[in-house]
Write an enzyme that holds these catalytic residues in place. Structure first.
Site, PDB file in Angstrom:
ATOM      1  N   VAL A  64      32.121  32.787  50.723  1.00  0.00           N
ATOM      2  CA  VAL A  64      31.135  32.774  49.691  1.00  0.00           C
ATOM      3  C   VAL A  64      31.238  31.928  48.314  1.00  0.00           C
ATOM      4  O   VAL A  64      30.569  31.483  47.526  1.00  0.00           O
ATOM      5  CB  VAL A  64      30.680  34.247  49.139  1.00  0.00           C
ATOM      6  CG1 VAL A  64      30.307  35.164  50.296  1.00  0.00           C
ATOM      7  CG2 VAL A  64      31.943  35.042  48.273  1.00  0.00           C
ATOM      8  N   SER A 142      30.183  46.458  38.836  1.00  0.00           N
ATOM      9  CA  SER A 142      31.328  47.440  38.905  1.00  0.00           C
ATOM     10  C   SER A 142      31.310  48.016  37.503  1.00  0.00           C
ATOM     11  O   SER A 142      30.989  47.568  36.334  1.00  0.00           O
ATOM     12  CB  SER A 142      32.540  47.019  39.348  1.00  0.00           C
ATOM     13  OG  SER A 142      33.531  48.223  39.103  1.00  0.00           O
ATOM     14  N   TYR A 155      39.503  41.467  38.210  1.00  0.00           N
ATOM     15  CA  TYR A 155      38.505  42.215  38.626  1.00  0.00           C
ATOM     16  C   TYR A 155      37.103  42.558  37.644  1.00  0.00           C
ATOM     17  O   TYR A 155      36.202  42.276  37.612  1.00  0.00           O
ATOM     18  CB  TYR A 155      38.775  43.477  39.505  1.00  0.00           C
ATOM     19  CG  TYR A 155      37.644  44.205  40.086  1.00  0.00           C
ATOM     20  CD1 TYR A 155      37.234  43.685  41.403  1.00  0.00           C
ATOM     21  CD2 TYR A 155      36.973  45.396  39.552  1.00  0.00           C
ATOM     22  CE1 TYR A 155      36.266  44.396  42.134  1.00  0.00           C
ATOM     23  CE2 TYR A 155      36.301  45.820  40.267  1.00  0.00           C
ATOM     24  CZ  TYR A 155      35.727  45.705  41.670  1.00  0.00           C
ATOM     25  OH  TYR A 155      34.689  46.072  42.119  1.00  0.00           O
ATOM     26  N   ALA A 156      37.756  42.923  36.490  1.00  0.00           N
ATOM     27  CA  ALA A 156      36.997  43.313  35.126  1.00  0.00           C
ATOM     28  C   ALA A 156      36.147  41.980  34.810  1.00  0.00           C
ATOM     29  O   ALA A 156      35.033  42.356  34.505  1.00  0.00           O
ATOM     30  CB  ALA A 156      37.604  44.085  34.301  1.00  0.00           C
ATOM     31  N   ALA A 157      37.091  40.995  34.689  1.00  0.00           N
ATOM     32  CA  ALA A 157      36.320  39.779  34.287  1.00  0.00           C
ATOM     33  C   ALA A 157      35.409  39.308  35.216  1.00  0.00           C
ATOM     34  O   ALA A 157      34.238  38.693  34.818  1.00  0.00           O
ATOM     35  CB  ALA A 157      37.430  38.710  34.091  1.00  0.00           C
ATOM     36  N   LYS A 159      33.476  40.941  37.106  1.00  0.00           N
ATOM     37  CA  LYS A 159      32.221  41.865  37.419  1.00  0.00           C
ATOM     38  C   LYS A 159      31.739  41.874  35.956  1.00  0.00           C
ATOM     39  O   LYS A 159      30.439  42.094  36.046  1.00  0.00           O
ATOM     40  CB  LYS A 159      32.814  43.371  37.598  1.00  0.00           C
ATOM     41  CG  LYS A 159      33.292  43.560  39.124  1.00  0.00           C
ATOM     42  CD  LYS A 159      32.219  42.930  40.275  1.00  0.00           C
ATOM     43  CE  LYS A 159      32.618  43.328  41.525  1.00  0.00           C
ATOM     44  NZ  LYS A 159      31.633  42.849  42.726  1.00  0.00           N
ATOM     45  N   ILE A 188      33.691  55.109  44.641  1.00  0.00           N
ATOM     46  CA  ILE A 188      32.866  55.247  45.766  1.00  0.00           C
ATOM     47  C   ILE A 188      33.610  55.676  47.043  1.00  0.00           C
ATOM     48  O   ILE A 188      34.758  54.939  47.181  1.00  0.00           O
ATOM     49  CB  ILE A 188      31.885  54.006  46.279  1.00  0.00           C
ATOM     50  CG1 ILE A 188      31.077  53.784  45.097  1.00  0.00           C
ATOM     51  CG2 ILE A 188      31.133  54.415  47.588  1.00  0.00           C
ATOM     52  CD1 ILE A 188      30.215  54.656  44.639  1.00  0.00           C
TER      53      ILE A 188
END
Length: 248
Positions: A64, A142, A155-157, A159, A188
């Site tokens: 992707v 997220s 990951y935070a940046a 999302k 999840i």
């Protein structure tokens, strides 16, 4: 009659977990579904679940973060299935460590898949949806993109960026009747959470007011709502599917 009868959906990162649940839920609602992941062979189970509903499945491999592969995949779906009504940007990875230890390689890998991938697919499908003057794009963000989390700066940046991109794309595409929304899952239940030590599981559960982990289908049902006409007056929104972890 299904909610998505006669429509075509594309789900990225659909080989397992949340992506697989989304693809199966959209097919059960009547959509033909194209699915992609890094390796087409990983998608056999997902394709089987789609075909069990009587719908068509189109499978293709895609990185992707590669614009050429993304555009080729979208072109293939439109040629094979005739149109494209729903895009679900679900592909994502993690490379967790504390900020002071995080390498540029780990930063770039997460941002390229989680954020650049959403940009590339949204751009690629937008042309088709604009011509159709209809479409729904659902980005899987997220709660970490809303609240942050130690050890997950990349990951935070990524999302958080997905959420900002969602709102901007929604403003740009609304005049063409193309809606763009995001779903922000919390904890999840997956193969990864099933393997956590009991102490860690209890600590995570303590942060969830509903007192349980979510299921992949909890996310999939929300995606289905945003994909179909029942949400026809909703765009630019972020729906948290997190058992109450985030309340805003």
């Amino acid at each position: 009659m299904g909610l998505l009868d006669g429509r075509v959906a594309l789900v990225t990162g659909a080989a397992r977990g949340i992506g697989q649940a989304i693809a199966a839920r959209l097919a059960a609602a009547g959509a033909d579904v194209a699915v992609c992941d890094l390796e087409a062979g990983w998608l056999e189970e997902t394709a089987g679940r789609i075909r069990q509903t009587g719908r068509r499945a189109e499978v293709f491999a895609c990185d992707v973060s590669r614009a050429d592969q993304v555009q080729a995949g979208v072109d293939r779906v439109v040629e094979a299935l005739g149109r494209l009504d729903v895009l679900v940007n679900n592909a994502g990875i993690t490379r967790d460590t504390f900020l002071v230890r995080m390498s540029e390689t780990d930063w770039d890998a997460v941002l390229n898949i989680n954020l650049k991938g959403v940009f590339l697919f949204t751009k690629a499908v937008a042309r088709t949806m604009i011509r159709q003057r209809s479409g729904s794009i659902v980005n899987i963000a997220s709660v970490i993109g809303l609240m942050g989390n130690a050890g997950q700066a990349n990951y935070a940046a990524s999302k958080g960026g997905v959420i900002a991109l969602t709102k901007t794309a929604a403003r740009e595409l609304a005049s063409r009747n193309v809606r763009v929304n995001a779903v922000a899952p919390g904890f999840i239940r997956t193969a990864m959470t099933d393997k956590l030590p009991e102490e860690a599981r209890q600590r995570m559960l303590g942060a969830i007011p509903l007192g349980r982990f979510g299921e992949p289908d909890d996310v999939a049902r929300t995606v289905l709502f945003l994909a179909g006409d029942e949400s026809a007056y909703i765009t630019g929104q972020v729906i948290s599917v997190c058992g109450g972890m985030v309340m805003a």
